[in-house]
Design a protein around this motif. Structure first.
Motif, short mmCIF file in Angstrom:
data_model
loop_
_atom_site.label_atom_id
_atom_site.label_comp_id
_atom_site.label_asym_id
_atom_site.label_seq_id
_atom_site.Cartn_x
_atom_site.Cartn_y
_atom_site.Cartn_z
N ASN A 74 10.01 4.37 -3.58
CA ASN A 74 9.04 3.27 -3.62
C ASN A 74 8.25 3.26 -2.32
OD1 ASN A 74 7.56 1.01 -3.85
ND2 ASN A 74 9.25 -0.30 -4.55
N ASP A 75 7.02 3.74 -2.37
CA ASP A 75 6.20 3.83 -1.16
C ASP A 75 5.15 2.72 -1.09
OD1 ASP A 75 7.58 6.10 -0.41
OD2 ASP A 75 6.19 7.47 -1.40
N LEU A 76 5.20 1.78 -2.05
CA LEU A 76 4.13 0.79 -2.20
C LEU A 76 3.76 0.08 -0.89
CD1 LEU A 76 2.21 -0.57 -4.16
CD2 LEU A 76 3.97 -2.25 -4.66
N GLU A 77 4.77 -0.37 -0.14
CA GLU A 77 4.46 -1.18 1.05
C GLU A 77 3.71 -0.39 2.13
OE1 GLU A 77 4.45 -4.40 1.18
OE2 GLU A 77 5.28 -4.42 -0.85
N ASP A 78 3.84 0.93 2.11
CA ASP A 78 3.14 1.74 3.12
C ASP A 78 1.69 2.01 2.73
OD1 ASP A 78 5.25 2.05 4.85
OD2 ASP A 78 6.07 3.75 3.73
N VAL A 79 1.41 1.93 1.43
CA VAL A 79 0.10 2.38 0.94
C VAL A 79 -1.03 1.53 1.52
CG1 VAL A 79 -1.36 2.68 -1.10
CG2 VAL A 79 1.03 3.39 -1.15
N GLY A 80 -2.02 2.20 2.05
CA GLY A 80 -3.17 1.50 2.64
C GLY A 80 -2.97 1.28 4.12
#
Ligand code: ATP
Ligand code: MG
Length: 874
Positions: A74-80
């Motif tokens: 789960n890489d969501l929090e890093d995206v952006g």
């Protein structure tokens, strides 16, 4: 080099090394209970590593759409925030299934990176697994020796179990990996800090680009490792990161993969990318998220409230909120990015361009609905902040905003901070955890190791041709789920159709040859492409070693088959009547009905429904024979005009089902009638909307359709009898309705007359006193008429108390009205008085001070309450 050229060169390189190039599997994982989305290139080949089935070639390469937003990755929090993790990304991969191993894999990866792509050799570092004593796995000497000969010892890094040992899951294939990292910093920085010290240290310009996994062990349920007889290679290279390296950029977003989208967003917002920290983050988030959203919808997963659908909805909301807050996008905007994206991926992932309008429409509707909760959520948040006594917004409040209004926690934190408040993040996490815990408990499943009963791994399905077979059990597994203890049983050959393509799994019986005992099969499912029979009888544990006769429930199967073939006929008819845009979005075929979801923007009209029914029934009457072709190469099937089914997995060869080559040609694995006449009759029972732009039709066939029609006929004939068999039944019913309504009007006029007569006579009976009053039982047709009467009696009165009681259909009705002047001067309250009096009739009621009503079960109490009433007005 453009990103398209880079992708092509990768594929060409491996093709030249004898690899078969295959298309990406859909993002949405099918037939795999452990995954919501494909999160790596190997996911579609899992079966081959598990030994179920044979790959179409021992060497394969492709680019796979991956999504890392849930579960293990789960890489969501890093995206952006960072510049090299995406939600959706392309993983370039090459595989060896029991063919070449470490020597070829590592040499080729070096050749591709440094000779084809010309990446600088002195900026590349590699890692090898250092070994793990506790696990009993040794240092990867073989990979070390190969790399030493290529890059020299000082470019090799020793990786621990976390970074350099790959496992498919709790159990299953696993092995050491070797990663390739690249240092993309400026020359100055490289000279001041050596790149080697920054590998695996989360430095945005010293990143991993390629991972080579060497599967050489199997992890058992007890934790032990057993060497695999066939060793495999599984590699994955991040395409966007590779483009960054080759194009000499320091961020994936600066490559041509993302710049088109970013520039569009920048122009639309009137801001420049690179000027403001938060606007930049928002642009990156949106440019990233839109890909994940668009491709998942194109692959058949609509946003929804649970599971995979909810993951997509959350990503979409996250994107909307970044646009709303930092780019001032108050109107839907995400859907505008679809045409550009579709064009960009034309020829690579064509599913987007072919469904462009549909995908944009779904996204638009989602945006509209979230923008609605976004503003009401903001109102709620304002209120919560106003009511907040301390300086910290409670975890439960933050959770409510997240859960009810879909507010990401960081949005809540941001707005709270503007008002000088903090949020209780640990409290929020606890509430979230509690919720997760609840849903995890709901799922609560466990499984034991498979018990191997007989050797063999080729499982053959014979259910297209036979309903029963003599065979043997290969293996079984005891599992625990919501339904209790169950067994998954795998046979060597089976006539049981496993649930797939919308068709439900077969039920039936296993009869064990030696003991003669028969056990019911309650369902059949496909798991990792293995046909798994579900049983709930524990005796399977002792019977499994006996030869077995496996028989399906044939009548049920036949009904299912009727519905499946009808689905094909109906899909073709839908395209004829509604247009070519009709594409399947979901399907269910069981013994009771068929349910078919498809893209179409309006309601299907009654007239269209009739046409569709007519076409299908005409095709049934034509008695078209089934043309079933197995093992058709996919390209040939497409030439025949086969409509690719929703989310089907890639396979080199497909089965084509044709009913009249000019009418219905489909790729399908389901079971079908030998000729359409067997279906007998087809009847649509409902048409409805399931989601934006998606309609649902349900229909029944054969016996079921006949039963429905005879029931309807029986009802008609009863009506006919009741009306004494008129010449024209419809006209007779219409007359009946008309005369009924004119009678009602006449009755109402009479009632009105009677009530006004009553009013006049009541006015004559006013009892004078300090407060004048009318307290009386009367007869009234309805409670409403009683209330109106009490109200009307107040006309021109200033000092009048009215209590009327009536018995209506066996119940007591009361109404009290009090002149406005009395309410003000004496403080009388009709609502209070009526509540007290209603107790006498075992009832309750209420209203305003000047007018109130009540009802009660016991009309016998009316005289008593009438006698009590005067005491309230003295
Ligand atoms: P990282 O540590 O950078 O998150 P990983 O160890 O999770 O990478 P793997 O699972 O080995 O990566 O995946 C293989 C390759 O896929 C990586 O080397 C990387 O190039 C790429 N990759 C992995 N995750 C992402 C992501 N979220 N976005 C873009 N590329 C990714
Ligand atoms: Mg990762």
């Amino acid at each position: 080099m453009t990103s398209s050229q880079i992708r092509q060169q990768f594929l060409d390189f491996f093709q030249s090394k004898g690899h078969l190039i295959v298309p990406s599997a859909p993002l949405v994982a099918k037939n795999d209970p452990t995954l919501l989305f494909n999160n790596s290139g190997m996911a579609q080949f899992k079966d081959f590593f598990l030994g179920n089935g044979t790959p179409p070639s021992k060497r394969i390469a492709d680019t796979q759409k991956c999504l890392r937003v849930s579960g293990k990755h789960n890489d969501l929090e890093d995206v952006g925030f960072d510049t090299y993790h995406h939600t959706m990304f392309e993983m370039l991969g090459n595989w060896s299934f029991g063919d070449y191993f470490k020597q070829e894999a590592l040499t080729w990866s070096w050749e591709l990176l440094t000779e084809v792509f010309k990446l600088p050799k002195d900026r590349i570092y590699v890692s090898v697994f250092e070994g793990d004593k506790k696990d009993g796995v040794p240092f990867d000497q073989e990979a070390f020796d190969i790399w030493k000969a290529i890059v020299g010892e000082d470019r090799i890094i020793y990786g621990n179990k976390k970074d350099n040992f790959w496992e498919m899951g709790e159990t299953g294939p696993c092995g050491p990996c070797s990663e390739i990292h690249i240092d993309l910093r400026n020359q100055d920085e490289v000279e001041s800090i050596p790149g080697k010290s920054l590998v695996n240290a989360d430095h945005p310009q010293v990143v991993e680009i390629w991972n080579n996994v060497f599967m050489q062990f199997e992890r058992m349920a007890d934790g032990s490792l057993v060497p695999l007889p066939n060793k495999h290679v599984d590699t994955g290279m991040g395409f966007e990161r590779l483009c960054m390296a080759i194009q000499g950029k320091q961020s994936n977003y600066d490559t041509d993969v993302f710049q088109g989208t970013i520039q569009y967003i920048a122009a639309k917002s009137g801001k420049k990318y690179g000027d403001e920290k938060w606007a930049d983050i928002a642009m990156r988030v949106i440019a990233d998220h839109i890909r994940a959203i668009a491709f998942t919808i194109a692959d058949g997963q609509l946003p929804s409230n649970n599971k995979a659908g909810y993951v997509i909805r959350r990503i979409l909301r996250r994107a909307v909120r970044y646009g709303y807050t930092y780019l001032d996008f108050k109107e839907p905007f995400l859907h505008l990015l679809i045409p550009g994206l579709a064009k960009q991926f034309e020829g690579v992932f064509d599913e987007l361009i072919s469904q462009e309008a549909f995908v944009a429409k779904v996204i638009y509707e989602e945006e509209v609905s979230f923008l609605r909760t976004l503003s009401s959520g903001l109102v709620r948040l304002d209120k919560l902040m106003e009511d907040c006594s301390g300086k910290v917004l409670s975890g439960d409040d933050v959770f409510e905003l997240n859960d009810t209004y879909g507010f990401p926690v960081d949005l809540t934190a941001l707005i709270a901070r503007e008002k000088g408040l903090d949020i209780d993040e640990p409290g929020f996490n606890a509430a979230l955890k509690a919720q997760k815990e609840r849903s995890r408990k709901d799922a609560g499943a466990s499984a034991e190791d498979w018990v191997i009963v007989n050797e063999g791994d080729e499982v053959s399905f014979i259910g297209y041709d036979s309903n029963e077979t003599d065979t043997q059990v290969l293996k079984y597994q005891k599992i625990q789920n919501k339904a209790g203890v169950q067994y998954k049983v795998v046979l060597e050959t089976t006539p049981f159709y496993a649930e797939s393509g919308g068709q439900v799994g077969d039920t039936g019986f296993f009869v064990f040859a030696t003991s003669g005992i028969s056990l019911p099969v309650i369902d059949t499912k496909k798991e990792n492409d293995l046909i798994v029979h579900i049983l709930s009888d524990a005796r399977i544990e002792t019977l499994a070693s006996e030869p077995v006769k496996a028989s399906i429930a044939t009548l049920r199967r036949r009904a299912i088959t009727h519905h499946h073939s009808s689905t094909h006929l109906m899909q073709a008819a839908l395209q004829e009547v509604l247009g070519k845009h009709v594409a399947q979005k979901g399907s269910l075929v069981n013994e009771d009905l068929l349910r078919f979801d498809f893209s179409h923007f309006q309601k299907v009209t009654d007239e269209e429904i009739k046409q569709i029914e007519q076409i299908v029934n005409a095709k049934i009457a034509e008695n078209i024979p089934l043309l079933e072709e197995r093992n058709v190469p996919i390209a040939e099937a497409k030439d025949k005009g086969a409509m690719a089914l929703f989310g089907e997995k890639y396979g080199d060869f497909v089965r084509v089902i044709t009913f009249d080559k000019n009418f219905s040609v489909e790729l399908c694995g389901g079971t079908h009638v030998p000729s359409t006449g067997e279906i007998g009759l087809f009847k649509i029972t409902s048409e409805s909307s399931v989601a934006t732009g998606v309609r649902r039709i349900e229909a029944i066939t054969s016996q079921k359709a006949y039963e429905l029609l005879s029931e309807q006929e029986a009802v008609l004939s009863e009506i006919n009898d009741l009306l004494k068999a008129p010449k024209d039944l419809v006209k007779a019913v219409a007359n009946l309705i008309e005369s009924n309504s004119s009678l009602q009007k006449t009755v109402a006029a009479y009632q009105q007359k009677e009530i006004s007569g009553l009013k006049n006579s009541l006015l004559k009976e006013i009892v004078a006193g300090p407060v004048h009053s009318i307290i009386k039982q009367v007869s009234a047709p309805t409670a409403d008429a009683l209330k109106n009467l009490a109200f009307d009696l107040q006309e021109n009165q200033e000092n009048l108390f009215v209590l009327l009681a009536a018995e209506i259909e066996g119940k007591a009705s009361l109404a009290i009205s009090i002149s406005k002047g009395l309410v003000d001067s004496k403080g009388l309250d009709a609502g209070k008085i009526i509540r007290e009096l209603a107790k006498e009739v075992q009832g309750g009621g209420g209203g305003q001070p000047f007018l109130a009503t009540a009802g009660g079960q016991n009309p016998a109490g009316i005289p008593k309450l009438l006698s009590l009433a005067p005491s309230y007005i003295v």
